[in-house]
Write a protein that holds these residues in place. Structure first.
Motif, PDB file in Angstrom:
ATOM      1  N   LEU A   9       0.819  -1.216   0.000  1.00  0.00           N
ATOM      2  CA  LEU A   9       0.000   0.000   0.000  1.00  0.00           C
ATOM      3  C   LEU A   9       0.851   1.264   0.000  1.00  0.00           C
ATOM      4  O   LEU A   9       0.416   2.316  -0.456  1.00  0.00           O
ATOM      5  N   GLY A  10       2.044   1.164   0.529  1.00  0.00           N
ATOM      6  CA  GLY A  10       2.916   2.342   0.556  1.00  0.00           C
ATOM      7  C   GLY A  10       4.304   1.969   1.021  1.00  0.00           C
ATOM      8  O   GLY A  10       4.506   0.896   1.595  1.00  0.00           O
ATOM      9  N   ILE A  11       5.256   2.875   0.793  1.00  0.00           N
ATOM     10  CA  ILE A  11       6.632   2.653   1.253  1.00  0.00           C
ATOM     11  C   ILE A  11       6.685   2.774   2.777  1.00  0.00           C
ATOM     12  O   ILE A  11       7.523   2.158   3.439  1.00  0.00           O
ATOM     13  N   ARG A 108      -5.427   2.032  -8.889  1.00  0.00           N
ATOM     14  CA  ARG A 108      -5.084   3.467  -8.879  1.00  0.00           C
ATOM     15  C   ARG A 108      -6.367   4.234  -8.634  1.00  0.00           C
ATOM     16  O   ARG A 108      -7.399   3.959  -9.256  1.00  0.00           O
ATOM     17  N   HIS A 109      -6.294   5.218  -7.743  1.00  0.00           N
ATOM     18  CA  HIS A 109      -7.492   5.996  -7.416  1.00  0.00           C
ATOM     19  C   HIS A 109      -7.114   7.446  -7.156  1.00  0.00           C
ATOM     20  O   HIS A 109      -6.036   7.723  -6.634  1.00  0.00           O
ATOM     21  N   GLY A 113      -5.861   7.397   0.214  1.00  0.00           N
ATOM     22  CA  GLY A 113      -6.452   6.498   1.211  1.00  0.00           C
ATOM     23  C   GLY A 113      -7.472   5.531   0.636  1.00  0.00           C
ATOM     24  O   GLY A 113      -7.854   4.566   1.311  1.00  0.00           O
ATOM     25  N   ALA A 114      -7.910   5.740  -0.612  1.00  0.00           N
ATOM     26  CA  ALA A 114      -8.954   4.872  -1.184  1.00  0.00           C
ATOM     27  C   ALA A 114      -8.454   3.426  -1.337  1.00  0.00           C
ATOM     28  O   ALA A 114      -9.211   2.471  -1.130  1.00  0.00           O
ATOM     29  N   VAL A 115      -7.176   3.265  -1.676  1.00  0.00           N
ATOM     30  CA  VAL A 115      -6.651   1.921  -1.908  1.00  0.00           C
ATOM     31  C   VAL A 115      -6.548   1.153  -0.577  1.00  0.00           C
ATOM     32  O   VAL A 115      -6.868  -0.035  -0.509  1.00  0.00           O
ATOM     33  N   ASP A 131      -2.395   6.571  -5.217  1.00  0.00           N
ATOM     34  CA  ASP A 131      -3.666   7.074  -4.655  1.00  0.00           C
ATOM     35  C   ASP A 131      -3.533   8.556  -4.317  1.00  0.00           C
ATOM     36  O   ASP A 131      -2.802   8.939  -3.411  1.00  0.00           O
ATOM     37  N   GLY A 132      -4.242   9.369  -5.078  1.00  0.00           N
ATOM     38  CA  GLY A 132      -4.239  10.822  -4.852  1.00  0.00           C
ATOM     39  C   GLY A 132      -2.832  11.362  -4.708  1.00  0.00           C
ATOM     40  O   GLY A 132      -1.955  11.057  -5.512  1.00  0.00           O
ATOM     41  N   ARG A 133      -2.627  12.147  -3.653  1.00  0.00           N
ATOM     42  CA  ARG A 133      -1.296  12.711  -3.418  1.00  0.00           C
ATOM     43  C   ARG A 133      -0.521  11.860  -2.418  1.00  0.00           C
ATOM     44  O   ARG A 133       0.530  12.264  -1.925  1.00  0.00           O
TER      45      ARG A 133
END
Ligand code: ASP
Length: 321
Positions: A9-11, A108-109, A113-115, A131-133
């Protein structure tokens, strides 16, 4: 072994060891991708669904190719014409897809936070494709692989991330990754495009390109994210290029062997001069695209291994997942 995550989901959620595990495996996929026969069976029998709620060229193509080279059945959902346009909520869409038993969901959204939200509702592994910014983890990993292969290391480098920092998930994921790997990161751009409070976090911030680029090993340019701007952030694009666009003169302040990066899509003549972007002695923009496929193969392979392990455990415990 590192990289035991269920989702990517993220680094933010990765350790140094996780990052090294992805990059090492990706290196082997770079070799595979340069062969005539580019197939493995790492995802054999698995289903990958790509859901891009925001437009994408290279990321979607890259994930699709990565899945196919790993032997998965890959389906691209066209979100522009999907039921979302008819008012279906993100969660309903997720539940519908979940019922089709995908193993990997690439999302991709436009909303930050959507993902993450979607990942909480489905039973498969979810990969955030932006996802967004908020985050774009595979972009930061492919940038790290490109840097490591060009510079021989991903530590103790001075990296200048330049341009529209405020709207960029690429900048955010890179800032986190490069910090975790103990590099010196500078953010360079106009104060109007700098997120509030970064200087207070101890990050080096410059609004003068020449100072920000001085002795940098890596110059990472960002696109002006006009779709995320709701007002006058800049006097004009011409003025922006004059002050912040990367040209030969500004690049001469960086180290002689500094590399130039850009995640794409590029606005030539806005954030980067076309001749610099095309200069094969400085620009590694094409290498970034190549590394993108290998990194996505590595991430999906690792997540699939975790899924198999988890399902194997569930089977021995008598439940079917
Ligand atoms: N392709 C990258 C992203 O999706 C960078 C950009 O669009 O400027 O964030």
């Amino acid at each position: 072994m590192a990289f035991r995550a269920r989702h990517l989901l993220g680094i933010e959620h990765l350790t140094q060891d996780d990052i090294r595990t992805v990059l090492d495996l990706a290196d082997s996929y770079v070799d595979l991708n340069r062969r005539t026969v580019k197939k493995t069976d790492a995802l054999e029998g698995m289903t990958q669904i790509n859901m891009f709620f925001e437009n994408s060229t290279r990321t979607q193509a890259s994930f699709e190719l990565a899945g196919k080279r790993l032997g998965a059945d890959v389906m691209n959902m066209s979100m522009q014409t999907s039921s979302v346009k008819k008012g279906e909520t993100l969660i309903d869409t997720a539940m519908t897809l979940n019922a089709m038993h995908p193993d990997l969901l690439v999302v991709r959204h436009q909303n930050s936070g959507a993902v993450d939200l979607l990942a909480q509702k489905v039973e498969c592994a979810v990969l955030n494709a932006g996802d967004g910014r908020h985050e774009h983890p595979t972009q930061a990993l492919l940038d790290a692989l490109t840097i490591r292969r060009e510079k021989g290391r991903i530590q103790r480098l001075t990296v200048a991330i330049c341009g529209d920092i405020a709207h960029s998930r690429v900048a955010r994921s890179n800032l986190i990754l490069l910090g975790k790997m103990e590099n010196r990161v500078r953010l360079v751009g106009p104060p109007t495009l700098m997120p509030a409070g970064v200087a207070e976090l101890g990050i080096e911030v410059y609004d003068d390109m020449r100072e920000g680029l001085r002795d940098a090993d890596v110059v990472m340019m960002l696109r002006l994210q006009k779709e995320r701007m709701d007002g006058g952030f800049l006097p004009s694009e011409r003025e922006y290029f004059h002050r912040y666009g990367l040209d030969a003169e500004k690049l001469s302040y960086a180290k002689d062997d500094a590399i130039v990066m850009h995640p794409g899509p590029m606005n030539r003549g806005v954030e980067i001069d076309g001749t610099i972007a095309d200069d094969i002695n400085r620009s590694v923009i094409q290498e970034q695209v190549e590394m993108g496929v290998a990194v996505r193969m590595a991430c999906m392979d690792l997540l699939a291994q975790n899924l198999r392990r988890e399902r194997g455990r569930a089977l021995t415990e008598g439940q079917y997942v």
